[in-house]
Design a protein around this motif. Structure first.
Motif, mmCIF file in Angstrom:
data_model
loop_
_atom_site.group_PDB
_atom_site.id
_atom_site.type_symbol
_atom_site.label_atom_id
_atom_site.label_comp_id
_atom_site.label_asym_id
_atom_site.label_seq_id
_atom_site.Cartn_x
_atom_site.Cartn_y
_atom_site.Cartn_z
ATOM 1 N N GLY A 8 -34.237 -19.087 -0.005
ATOM 2 C CA GLY A 8 -33.013 -18.432 0.435
ATOM 3 C C GLY A 8 -32.156 -17.907 -0.695
ATOM 4 N N ASP A 9 -31.179 -17.130 -0.300
ATOM 5 C CA ASP A 9 -30.189 -16.586 -1.210
ATOM 6 C C ASP A 9 -28.855 -17.247 -0.902
ATOM 7 N N ALA A 10 -27.844 -16.845 -1.611
ATOM 8 C CA ALA A 10 -26.515 -17.386 -1.384
ATOM 9 C C ALA A 10 -26.024 -17.026 0.019
ATOM 10 N N TYR A 11 -25.194 -17.893 0.571
ATOM 11 C CA TYR A 11 -24.570 -17.658 1.863
ATOM 12 C C TYR A 11 -23.517 -16.562 1.698
ATOM 13 N N CYS A 12 -23.570 -15.519 2.514
ATOM 14 C CA CYS A 12 -22.639 -14.392 2.407
ATOM 15 C C CYS A 12 -21.971 -14.102 3.747
ATOM 16 N N PHE A 13 -20.773 -13.513 3.667
ATOM 17 C CA PHE A 13 -20.064 -13.088 4.876
ATOM 18 C C PHE A 13 -19.145 -11.920 4.539
ATOM 19 N N THR A 14 -18.749 -11.194 5.578
ATOM 20 C CA THR A 14 -17.816 -10.074 5.443
ATOM 21 C C THR A 14 -16.735 -10.215 6.500
ATOM 22 N N LYS A 15 -15.506 -10.053 6.080
ATOM 23 C CA LYS A 15 -14.369 -10.088 6.993
ATOM 24 C C LYS A 15 -13.719 -8.703 6.998
ATOM 25 N N LEU A 16 -13.764 -8.033 8.152
ATOM 26 C CA LEU A 16 -13.121 -6.727 8.278
ATOM 27 C C LEU A 16 -11.635 -6.924 8.522
ATOM 28 N N ILE A 38 -13.662 -10.385 -7.422
ATOM 29 C CA ILE A 38 -13.157 -11.724 -7.675
ATOM 30 C C ILE A 38 -14.352 -12.572 -8.106
ATOM 31 N N GLU A 39 -14.358 -12.987 -9.362
ATOM 32 C CA GLU A 39 -15.506 -13.723 -9.902
ATOM 33 C C GLU A 39 -15.712 -15.069 -9.234
ATOM 34 N N ARG A 40 -14.592 -15.760 -8.918
ATOM 35 C CA ARG A 40 -14.707 -17.095 -8.324
ATOM 36 C C ARG A 40 -13.414 -17.454 -7.605
ATOM 37 N N THR A 41 -13.517 -17.707 -6.305
ATOM 38 C CA THR A 41 -12.354 -18.160 -5.545
ATOM 39 C C THR A 41 -12.226 -19.675 -5.673
ATOM 40 N N ASP A 42 -11.127 -20.205 -5.170
ATOM 41 C CA ASP A 42 -10.933 -21.658 -5.187
ATOM 42 C C ASP A 42 -11.985 -22.362 -4.341
ATOM 43 N N SER A 43 -12.600 -21.632 -3.387
ATOM 44 C CA SER A 43 -13.619 -22.195 -2.497
ATOM 45 C C SER A 43 -15.038 -21.969 -3.007
ATOM 46 N N CYS A 44 -15.162 -21.503 -4.244
ATOM 47 C CA CYS A 44 -16.465 -21.286 -4.882
ATOM 48 C C CYS A 44 -17.259 -20.141 -4.252
ATOM 49 N N PHE A 45 -16.597 -19.021 -4.029
ATOM 50 C CA PHE A 45 -17.246 -17.798 -3.570
ATOM 51 C C PHE A 45 -16.968 -16.683 -4.576
ATOM 52 N N GLN A 46 -17.892 -15.739 -4.672
ATOM 53 C CA GLN A 46 -17.697 -14.521 -5.447
ATOM 54 C C GLN A 46 -17.445 -13.429 -4.421
ATOM 55 N N CYS A 47 -16.349 -12.668 -4.579
ATOM 56 C CA CYS A 47 -15.937 -11.739 -3.525
ATOM 57 C C CYS A 47 -15.612 -10.356 -4.059
ATOM 58 N N SER A 48 -15.579 -9.437 -3.116
ATOM 59 C CA SER A 48 -15.108 -8.087 -3.353
ATOM 60 C C SER A 48 -14.032 -7.830 -2.299
ATOM 61 N N CYS A 49 -12.851 -7.449 -2.753
ATOM 62 C CA CYS A 49 -11.705 -7.270 -1.859
ATOM 63 C C CYS A 49 -11.270 -5.813 -1.853
ATOM 64 N N SER A 55 -15.743 -9.077 1.237
ATOM 65 C CA SER A 55 -17.138 -9.526 1.290
ATOM 66 C C SER A 55 -17.325 -10.604 0.232
ATOM 67 N N CYS A 56 -17.923 -11.719 0.648
ATOM 68 C CA CYS A 56 -18.080 -12.850 -0.264
ATOM 69 C C CYS A 56 -19.479 -13.462 -0.153
ATOM 70 N N CYS A 57 -19.927 -14.038 -1.272
ATOM 71 C CA CYS A 57 -21.172 -14.810 -1.299
ATOM 72 C C CYS A 57 -20.896 -16.113 -2.041
ATOM 73 N N SER A 58 -21.529 -17.173 -1.572
ATOM 74 C CA SER A 58 -21.326 -18.481 -2.187
ATOM 75 C C SER A 58 -21.923 -18.516 -3.591
ATOM 76 N N LEU A 59 -21.350 -19.353 -4.413
ATOM 77 C CA LEU A 59 -21.862 -19.573 -5.762
ATOM 78 C C LEU A 59 -22.710 -20.839 -5.812
ATOM 79 N N PHE A 60 -23.006 -21.413 -4.650
ATOM 80 C CA PHE A 60 -23.729 -22.681 -4.589
ATOM 81 C C PHE A 60 -24.868 -22.596 -3.581
ATOM 82 N N HIS A 61 -25.818 -23.492 -3.724
ATOM 83 C CA HIS A 61 -26.943 -23.627 -2.798
ATOM 84 C C HIS A 61 -27.030 -25.090 -2.370
ATOM 85 N N THR A 62 -27.265 -25.317 -1.096
ATOM 86 C CA THR A 62 -27.284 -26.667 -0.548
ATOM 87 C C THR A 62 -28.640 -27.339 -0.768
#
Length: 101
Positions: A8-16, A38-49, A55-62
């Motif tokens: 798998g890849d990082a978990y990603c989501f988009t909020k319109l 945004i290189e890194r949010t407080d929640s450990c996501f890399q985003c584009s605003c 649009s964000c993708c996680s910086l971690f893998h479970t």
């Protein structure tokens, strides 16, 4: 000979955003982030605003493949990743065989 495969890849989501909703930036977990990358949010996501969406993708893998009987998973906010440690001695790491995003 062994083969290691990343699952798998990082978990990603988009909020319109609704029209006019994002006037000064994007909000995630109650914090306002400026428009742009945004290189890194407080929640450990890399985003584009943008005014249109975030649009964000996680910086971690479970971790999924590890000794579940003797080990436990702990989220490390500093490294934005999961540590897998021994239940009996959390100072000792466990071997992780696979992770998913």
């Amino acid at each position: 000979m062994g083969i290691i495969v990343t699952l798998g890849d990082a978990y990603c989501f988009t909020k319109l955003h609704k029209p006019g909703e994002a006037k000064r930036g994007c909000v995630m977990d109650g914090k306002l982030y400026p428009f742009g990358e945004i290189e890194r949010t407080d929640s450990c996501f890399q985003c584009s605003c943008s005014p249109r969406m975030m649009s964000c993708c996680s910086l971690f893998h479970t971790p999924t493949g590890y000794d579940k009987e003797n080990c436990k998973v702990v989220f490390n906010r500093e490294s934005c990743d999961y540590d897998v440690v021994q239940k009996s001695d959390p100072s000792k790491e466990c071997v992780v065989y696979s992770r998913v995003g």
